[in-house]
Design a protein around this motif. Structure first.
Motif, PDB file in Angstrom:
ATOM      1  N   GLY A 231       3.475  25.204   6.820  1.00 31.44           N
ATOM      2  CA  GLY A 231       4.868  25.141   6.422  1.00 31.44           C
ATOM      3  C   GLY A 231       5.556  23.870   6.881  1.00 31.44           C
ATOM      4  N   LYS A 232       4.828  22.985   7.565  1.00 33.08           N
ATOM      5  CA  LYS A 232       5.396  21.737   8.079  1.00 33.08           C
ATOM      6  C   LYS A 232       5.161  20.578   7.110  1.00 33.08           C
ATOM      7  N   ASN A 233       3.966  20.513   6.566  1.00 32.09           N
ATOM      8  CA  ASN A 233       3.631  19.474   5.597  1.00 32.09           C
ATOM      9  C   ASN A 233       3.218  20.130   4.287  1.00 32.09           C
ATOM     10  N   ASP A 234       3.567  19.515   3.164  1.00 32.84           N
ATOM     11  CA  ASP A 234       3.101  20.061   1.898  1.00 32.84           C
ATOM     12  C   ASP A 234       1.622  19.725   1.722  1.00 32.84           C
ATOM     13  N   LEU A 235       1.001  20.260   0.675  1.00 35.49           N
ATOM     14  CA  LEU A 235      -0.434  20.078   0.471  1.00 35.49           C
ATOM     15  C   LEU A 235      -0.801  18.617   0.240  1.00 35.49           C
ATOM     16  N   GLN A 236       0.063  17.900  -0.462  1.00 35.82           N
ATOM     17  CA  GLN A 236      -0.196  16.479  -0.715  1.00 35.82           C
ATOM     18  C   GLN A 236      -0.260  15.703   0.597  1.00 35.82           C
ATOM     19  N   GLU A 237       0.688  15.942   1.479  1.00 34.52           N
ATOM     20  CA  GLU A 237       0.713  15.260   2.776  1.00 34.52           C
ATOM     21  C   GLU A 237      -0.486  15.646   3.632  1.00 34.52           C
ATOM     22  N   SER A 238      -0.834  16.929   3.608  1.00 35.74           N
ATOM     23  CA  SER A 238      -1.952  17.416   4.416  1.00 35.74           C
ATOM     24  C   SER A 238      -3.265  16.784   3.989  1.00 35.74           C
ATOM     25  N   ILE A 239      -3.482  16.707   2.681  1.00 37.02           N
ATOM     26  CA  ILE A 239      -4.710  16.095   2.168  1.00 37.02           C
ATOM     27  C   ILE A 239      -4.777  14.621   2.558  1.00 37.02           C
ATOM     28  N   LYS A 240      -3.680  13.899   2.347  1.00 38.86           N
ATOM     29  CA  LYS A 240      -3.648  12.473   2.689  1.00 38.86           C
ATOM     30  C   LYS A 240      -3.918  12.255   4.177  1.00 38.86           C
ATOM     31  N   ASN A 241      -3.309  13.065   5.040  1.00 41.29           N
ATOM     32  CA  ASN A 241      -3.508  12.917   6.486  1.00 41.29           C
ATOM     33  C   ASN A 241      -4.955  13.180   6.884  1.00 41.29           C
ATOM     34  N   ARG A 242      -5.589  14.171   6.262  1.00 46.78           N
ATOM     35  CA  ARG A 242      -6.999  14.449   6.567  1.00 46.78           C
ATOM     36  C   ARG A 242      -7.875  13.278   6.145  1.00 46.78           C
ATOM     37  N   TRP A 243      -7.627  12.734   4.958  1.00 46.97           N
ATOM     38  CA  TRP A 243      -8.395  11.578   4.512  1.00 46.97           C
ATOM     39  C   TRP A 243      -8.244  10.424   5.498  1.00 46.97           C
ATOM     40  N   LEU A 244      -7.022  10.156   5.906  1.00 43.37           N
ATOM     41  CA  LEU A 244      -6.751   9.025   6.791  1.00 43.37           C
ATOM     42  C   LEU A 244      -7.463   9.183   8.123  1.00 43.37           C
ATOM     43  N   GLN A 245      -7.434  10.381   8.687  1.00 44.91           N
ATOM     44  CA  GLN A 245      -8.012  10.609  10.007  1.00 44.91           C
ATOM     45  C   GLN A 245      -9.533  10.716   9.982  1.00 44.91           C
ATOM     46  N   TYR A 246     -10.072  11.454   9.023  1.00 43.26           N
ATOM     47  CA  TYR A 246     -11.495  11.754   9.044  1.00 43.26           C
ATOM     48  C   TYR A 246     -12.349  10.797   8.221  1.00 43.26           C
ATOM     49  N   ASN A 247     -11.777  10.165   7.209  1.00 43.44           N
ATOM     50  CA  ASN A 247     -12.544   9.226   6.392  1.00 43.44           C
ATOM     51  C   ASN A 247     -12.309   7.771   6.755  1.00 43.44           C
ATOM     52  N   PHE A 248     -11.129   7.476   7.349  1.00 46.76           N
ATOM     53  CA  PHE A 248     -10.795   6.087   7.657  1.00 46.76           C
ATOM     54  C   PHE A 248     -10.388   5.883   9.116  1.00 46.76           C
ATOM     55  N   ASN A 249     -10.704   6.863   9.964  1.00 45.09           N
ATOM     56  CA  ASN A 249     -10.455   6.754  11.411  1.00 45.09           C
ATOM     57  C   ASN A 249      -9.006   6.389  11.757  1.00 45.09           C
ATOM     58  N   GLY A 250      -8.075   6.908  11.002  1.00 48.02           N
ATOM     59  CA  GLY A 250      -6.667   6.737  11.332  1.00 48.02           C
ATOM     60  C   GLY A 250      -6.008   5.475  10.827  1.00 48.02           C
ATOM     61  N   LYS A 251      -6.752   4.569  10.213  1.00 48.93           N
ATOM     62  CA  LYS A 251      -6.147   3.347   9.675  1.00 48.93           C
ATOM     63  C   LYS A 251      -6.949   2.871   8.468  1.00 48.93           C
ATOM     64  N   ILE A 252      -6.280   2.161   7.583  1.00 44.31           N
ATOM     65  CA  ILE A 252      -6.938   1.690   6.364  1.00 44.31           C
ATOM     66  C   ILE A 252      -6.382   0.330   5.987  1.00 44.31           C
ATOM     67  N   ASP A 253      -7.263  -0.598   5.629  1.00 45.06           N
ATOM     68  CA  ASP A 253      -6.809  -1.931   5.237  1.00 45.06           C
ATOM     69  C   ASP A 253      -6.579  -1.981   3.727  1.00 45.06           C
ATOM     70  N   ALA A 254      -5.979  -3.067   3.284  1.00 45.96           N
ATOM     71  CA  ALA A 254      -5.589  -3.199   1.873  1.00 45.96           C
ATOM     72  C   ALA A 254      -6.806  -3.161   0.942  1.00 45.96           C
ATOM     73  N   LYS A 255      -7.912  -3.757   1.366  1.00 44.84           N
ATOM     74  CA  LYS A 255      -9.115  -3.802   0.532  1.00 44.84           C
ATOM     75  C   LYS A 255      -9.687  -2.405   0.325  1.00 44.84           C
ATOM     76  N   THR A 256      -9.754  -1.635   1.408  1.00 43.62           N
ATOM     77  CA  THR A 256     -10.285  -0.270   1.319  1.00 43.62           C
ATOM     78  C   THR A 256      -9.359   0.620   0.512  1.00 43.62           C
ATOM     79  N   GLN A 257      -8.065   0.445   0.687  1.00 39.82           N
ATOM     80  CA  GLN A 257      -7.089   1.228  -0.064  1.00 39.82           C
ATOM     81  C   GLN A 257      -7.231   0.975  -1.555  1.00 39.82           C
ATOM     82  N   LYS A 258      -7.415  -0.278  -1.938  1.00 39.24           N
ATOM     83  CA  LYS A 258      -7.615  -0.633  -3.344  1.00 39.24           C
ATOM     84  C   LYS A 258      -8.900  -0.007  -3.870  1.00 39.24           C
TER      85      LYS A 258
END
Length: 303
Positions: A231-258
Motif C-alpha cells: 500500500g506504500k508503492n504502486d505496482l509500477q514503482e515496486s517493479i522498477k525498484n526491484r529491477w534497479l536493486q536486483y538487476n543493476f545493483n542500485g544504480k544504472i548508467d545512461a548506456k545500460t538504461q538505453k
C-alpha cells in the motif's frame, strides 16, 4: 619462435568480441511477439453520468478495493445504475450483462499483455542460450588449445638439443599457453544487436504509457497504491525498484538504461538473460491482476 608468436596474435585477434549476424539471429531479433494490429479503445469510453448519491451507493455495497477496480475498468456508472434498481427488471439484466462484458474484456486484456510478455521472454531467453552456447564452445576450444600447446612445448623443449633454441621454444610456448589460458578466464564472448521498437519494459521504467502499449484499465491498476500488498508503492514503482536493486545493483548508467528501456543496442548473453528475467517478472505481475478481478466478480455475484 616467430611462427608461435604469430599464432598467438592470430588467436587473440580471432577471440575478440564480434557481433553475430546470421539467419538464426535475424529470426530471433525480429519481434514476432508484437501484436499485428493496433487496438482501438476509443469506442470503449463510457460517458460520465451524475447519479443520485453515486459515491454513497457504491460505498455501501463495495469495498474500496472493488470500487477502485470498477473505476479502472469503467463499470462504476453501470454499477451505480444497477444498484439503484430495486426490482429484477429487464434494464437490470442489461446492465448486469454490460458489467460482465467489461470484466471479460479486462481479463482478455490482462491475458493478451501477459502472453506478449511471455512470448518475448521465451524469445530473448532462446537468443541468450544460442549466444551462450557459442561462447561456451569457444571457451572449450581455447582450453583444449592451451593444454595442447603446453604439452607440445614441453616435448619440443626436450627434443631440441641446442640450449638457446630450447629456451626460445619454451618461452614462446609458455607465452602462447598463458595467452590462451587468459582468454578462457575472461572471454569477451560473442554479442548480438537487438533493436526495440516496442519495449514494454520502458513503459514501466519511465512510468509513461503515451504509446498506449498497455490497455488503459491495466495502466490505471498498476499505478494505484491500493493494489499493492504494501500500500506504500504502486505496482509500477515496486517493479522498477526491484529491477534497479536486483538487476543493476542500485544504480544504472545512461548506456545500460538505453539498452534495456529505450531502443536497444549491443547485448551480451548475460544482458539477454537479464532482459528475459525482467520480462518474465513483469508478466507474473500482470497475470496477478486476475486476483483483483476475481474479488470484484465474487462480490457482484452476491449482490
Amino acid at each position: 619462435m616467430k611462427q608461435l608468436i604469430f599464432l598467438l596474435l592470430s588467436i587473440f585477434v580471432s577471440s575478440c568480441s564480434t557481433v553475430l549476424n546470421s539467419t538464426k539471429i535475424d529470426y530471433l531479433t525480429s519481434n514476432y511477439c508484437q501484436p499485428t494490429i493496433e487496438y482501438d479503445y476509443s469506442k470503449l469510453e463510457i460517458p460520465k453520468q451524475n447519479f443520485i448519491q453515486q459515491d454513497s451507493i457504491l460505498n455501501a455495497n463495495l469495498s474500496k478495493h472493488d470500487i477502485l477496480i470498477s473505476n479502472a475498468i469503467g463499470i462504476e456508472v453501470y454499477l451505480t445504475a444497477y444498484l439503484q434498481i430495486k426490482k429484477d427488471t429487464l434494464k437490470k439484466l442489461v446492465l448486469k450483462q454490460k458489467i460482465t462484458d467489461r470484466l471479460i474484456l479486462t481479463s482478455i486484456e490482462i491475458n493478451a499483455l501477459a502472453s506478449e510478455l511471455d512470448c518475448n521472454g521465451e524469445r530473448i531467453n532462446k537468443l541468450a542460450d544460442y549466444v551462450n552456447g557459442l561462447n561456451n564452445k569457444k571457451t572449450k576450444n581455447l582450453t583444449v588449445a592451451s593444454v595442447t600447446i603446453g604439452a607440445l612445448t614441453t616435448v619440443a623443449a626436450v627434443l631440441v638439443k641446442n640450449n638457446n633454441s630450447s629456451n626460445a621454444v619454451a618461452v614462446s610456448g609458455g607465452l602462447l599457453s598463458a595467452g590462451l589460458g587468459a582468454l578462457t578466464i575472461a572471454p569477451k564472448g560473442k554479442k548480438i544487436e537487438l533493436k526495440l521498437q516496442r519495449n514494454l519494459l520502458g513503459n514501466i521504467w519511465y512510468n509513461d504509457n503515451s504509446n498506449r502499449a498497455y490497455p488503459n484499465s491495466i495502466w490505471i491498476i498498476i499505478n494505484e497504491k491500493q493494489f499493492s500488498n504494501s500500500g506504500k508503492n504502486d505496482l509500477q514503482e515496486s517493479i522498477k525498484n526491484r529491477w534497479l536493486q536486483y538487476n543493476f545493483n542500485g544504480k544504472i548508467d545512461a548506456k545500460t538504461q538505453k539498452l534495456f528501456f529505450d531502443d536497444g543496442g549491443i547485448y551480451t548473453a548475460d544482458d539477454l538473460y537479464t532482459r528475459a528475467n525482467m520480462l518474465n517478472e513483469l508478466q507474473a505481475t500482470i497475470r496477478s491482476l486476475e486476483q483483483d478481478l476475481k474479488s470484484l466478480s465474487l462480490k457482484l455475484n452476491s449482490l
